[in-house]
Enzyme design. Structure first.
Site, PDB file in Angstrom:
ATOM      1  N   ASP A 106       0.815  -1.218   0.000  1.00  0.00           N
ATOM      2  CA  ASP A 106       0.000   0.000   0.000  1.00  0.00           C
ATOM      3  C   ASP A 106       0.850   1.271   0.000  1.00  0.00           C
ATOM      4  O   ASP A 106       2.072   1.226   0.175  1.00  0.00           O
ATOM      5  CB  ASP A 106      -0.980   0.011   1.191  1.00  0.00           C
ATOM      6  CG  ASP A 106      -0.336  -0.391   2.517  1.00  0.00           C
ATOM      7  OD1 ASP A 106       0.915  -0.383   2.610  1.00  0.00           O
ATOM      8  OD2 ASP A 106      -1.079  -0.708   3.467  1.00  0.00           O
ATOM      9  N   GLU A 154      -9.668  -1.792   5.227  1.00  0.00           N
ATOM     10  CA  GLU A 154     -10.376  -1.477   6.459  1.00  0.00           C
ATOM     11  C   GLU A 154     -11.623  -2.342   6.586  1.00  0.00           C
ATOM     12  O   GLU A 154     -12.042  -2.974   5.605  1.00  0.00           O
ATOM     13  CB  GLU A 154     -10.789   0.006   6.419  1.00  0.00           C
ATOM     14  CG  GLU A 154      -9.624   0.990   6.275  1.00  0.00           C
ATOM     15  CD  GLU A 154      -8.906   1.247   7.598  1.00  0.00           C
ATOM     16  OE1 GLU A 154      -8.853   0.350   8.448  1.00  0.00           O
ATOM     17  OE2 GLU A 154      -8.380   2.363   7.761  1.00  0.00           O
ATOM     18  N   ASP A 186      -7.597  -2.812  14.148  1.00  0.00           N
ATOM     19  CA  ASP A 186      -8.946  -3.319  13.863  1.00  0.00           C
ATOM     20  C   ASP A 186      -8.900  -4.550  12.956  1.00  0.00           C
ATOM     21  O   ASP A 186      -9.916  -4.967  12.405  1.00  0.00           O
ATOM     22  CB  ASP A 186      -9.802  -2.214  13.220  1.00  0.00           C
ATOM     23  CG  ASP A 186      -9.175  -1.656  11.954  1.00  0.00           C
ATOM     24  OD1 ASP A 186      -8.139  -2.200  11.499  1.00  0.00           O
ATOM     25  OD2 ASP A 186      -9.709  -0.672  11.399  1.00  0.00           O
ATOM     26  N   HIS A 217      -7.212  -4.802  10.105  1.00  0.00           N
ATOM     27  CA  HIS A 217      -7.095  -4.564   8.662  1.00  0.00           C
ATOM     28  C   HIS A 217      -5.769  -5.102   8.140  1.00  0.00           C
ATOM     29  O   HIS A 217      -4.753  -5.065   8.821  1.00  0.00           O
ATOM     30  CB  HIS A 217      -7.313  -3.093   8.285  1.00  0.00           C
ATOM     31  CG  HIS A 217      -6.245  -2.127   8.691  1.00  0.00           C
ATOM     32  ND1 HIS A 217      -6.492  -1.060   9.531  1.00  0.00           N
ATOM     33  CD2 HIS A 217      -4.939  -2.030   8.346  1.00  0.00           C
ATOM     34  CE1 HIS A 217      -5.382  -0.353   9.681  1.00  0.00           C
ATOM     35  NE2 HIS A 217      -4.418  -0.928   8.978  1.00  0.00           N
TER      36      HIS A 217
HETATM   37  C1  GLP Z   1      -0.820   0.585   8.463  1.00  0.00           C
HETATM   38  C2  GLP Z   1      -0.424  -0.219   7.252  1.00  0.00           C
HETATM   39  C3  GLP Z   1      -0.565  -1.713   7.506  1.00  0.00           C
HETATM   40  C4  GLP Z   1       0.143  -2.064   8.795  1.00  0.00           C
HETATM   41  C5  GLP Z   1      -0.458  -1.303   9.943  1.00  0.00           C
HETATM   42  C6  GLP Z   1       0.134  -1.642  11.300  1.00  0.00           C
HETATM   43  O1  GLP Z   1      -2.186   0.678   8.590  1.00  0.00           O
HETATM   44  N1  GLP Z   1      -1.198   0.095   6.098  1.00  0.00           N
HETATM   45  O2  GLP Z   1      -0.029  -2.432   6.413  1.00  0.00           O
HETATM   46  O3  GLP Z   1       0.047  -3.454   9.005  1.00  0.00           O
HETATM   47  O4  GLP Z   1      -0.275   0.078   9.682  1.00  0.00           O
HETATM   48  O5  GLP Z   1       1.243  -0.897  11.600  1.00  0.00           O
HETATM   49  P1  GLP Z   1       2.205  -1.190  12.820  1.00  0.00           P
HETATM   50  O6  GLP Z   1       3.046  -2.351  12.393  1.00  0.00           O
HETATM   51  O7  GLP Z   1       3.020   0.053  12.987  1.00  0.00           O
HETATM   52  O8  GLP Z   1       1.363  -1.512  13.983  1.00  0.00           O
END
Ligand code: GLP
Length: 276
Positions: free
Chosen positions: A84, A160, A153, A155
């Site tokens: 992403d 989402e 959540d 995702h």
């Molecule tokens: C963002 C990214 C996800 C990632 C998430 C969790 O939303 N789009 O791909 O998994 O953050 O991030 P973290 O690893 O910092 O908790």
């Protein structure tokens, strides 16, 4: 010398539970390196790898970098696609996923620049950009392994709640919750977090021959509970792994904290019995 460990094929969704995130990250890095080495030992075809951002994969990337420098694995024949990118954030912005990936991985490994793919969040025609991304993944042969993290959540990528489990790469609108969580990277101001992103779809991830999801710490405990014990549902998009033949969620004790004792024991028993 490349390391090469013959390992059993994973069947059904698995939970790999390690004491802490450091041990889980090491497990994931070695699992990925093994997969790359096993394919390289069998064919000259590139290894197609899905990659993620976030604080969670950083330790896994550090170990992969160490392994590349030690000659234990090479990314010369790896083609990667990131999951992403924010819409409208300049690539050079320190919090763009382009910047993140170069800082934490690409600048320190031997993956050829032309093999690196990240969605262009500033494309003039976003729909065409997303369509071309899916076509490029297909042209590369489809994913051998997709490494992902999860949001609080549940995702996966930026899929989402309410994202169809059949979704493909597209522009998505972020939830208020995600923008608040991610505001820690934007001066703690949710208004500075872009409102939209481009994201591979849930089905883009689950079409990978193998999926490895990292989830560490107590903040991910609710998502893990929903993903593992909840319904197969668009409300927790990582629950799509329930229907994957080769899906692994790498957890630590803290992220398993809300699982029922029986679920926890079952996955521990599977791990021991199958020697994963
Ligand atoms: C963002 C990214 C996800 C990632 C998430 C969790 O939303 N789009 O791909 O998994 O953050 O991030 P973290 O690893 O910092 O908790």
């Amino acid at each position: 010398m490349a390391i090469f460990v013959e390992r059993k094929k994973i069947n059904d969704m698995k939970l790999i539970i390690r004491d802490n995130s450091a041990a889980g990250s090491l497990w994931a890095a070695h699992h990925i390196a093994d997969a790359i080495n096993r394919k390289a030992a069998k064919s000259n075809e590139p290894f197609v790898l899905g990659l993620c951002t976030g604080s969670t994969p950083i330790e896994t990337y550090k170990e992969l970098i160490r392994m590349v420098k030690a000659g234990e694995v090479s990314f010369k024949n790896v083609i990667s696609f990131n999951m992403d990118e924010y819409v409208g954030l300049p690539e050079s912005h320190p919090e763009s996923y382009h910047s993140f990936m170069h800082k934490y991985l690409f600048d320190q490994i031997d993956e050829p620049a032309q093999n690196i793919h990240i969605l262009n969040g500033n494309a003039a025609d976003p729909a065409a950009e997303c369509e071309a991304y899916e076509k490029a993944i297909e042209a590369a042969g489809g994913f051998d392994l997709f490494l992902g993290g999860i949001g609080e959540d549940g995702h996966i990528a930026f899929n989402e709640p309410f994202s169809p489990l059949t979704s493909r790469t597209r522009v998505v609108t972020l939830t208020e919750d995600t923008r608040i969580v991610n505001s820690r990277f934007f001066d703690n101001d949710p208004n500075k977090v872009p409102k939209q992103a481009m994201s591979v779809g849930v089905a883009t991830v689950t079409s990978s021959r193998e999926v490895v999801i990292l989830a560490f710490g107590p903040k991910k405990a609710r998502a893990i509970k929903d993903a593992v014990e909840g319904p197969y549902s668009h409300m927790c998009t990582v629950s799509a792994l329930q229907n994957h033949q080769n899906g692994i969620i790498v957890c630590d004790e803290a992220s398993c904290g809300e699982l029922k004792l029986n679920s926890y024991r079952y996955f521990k028993a599977v791990e021991a019995a199958e020697n994963i």
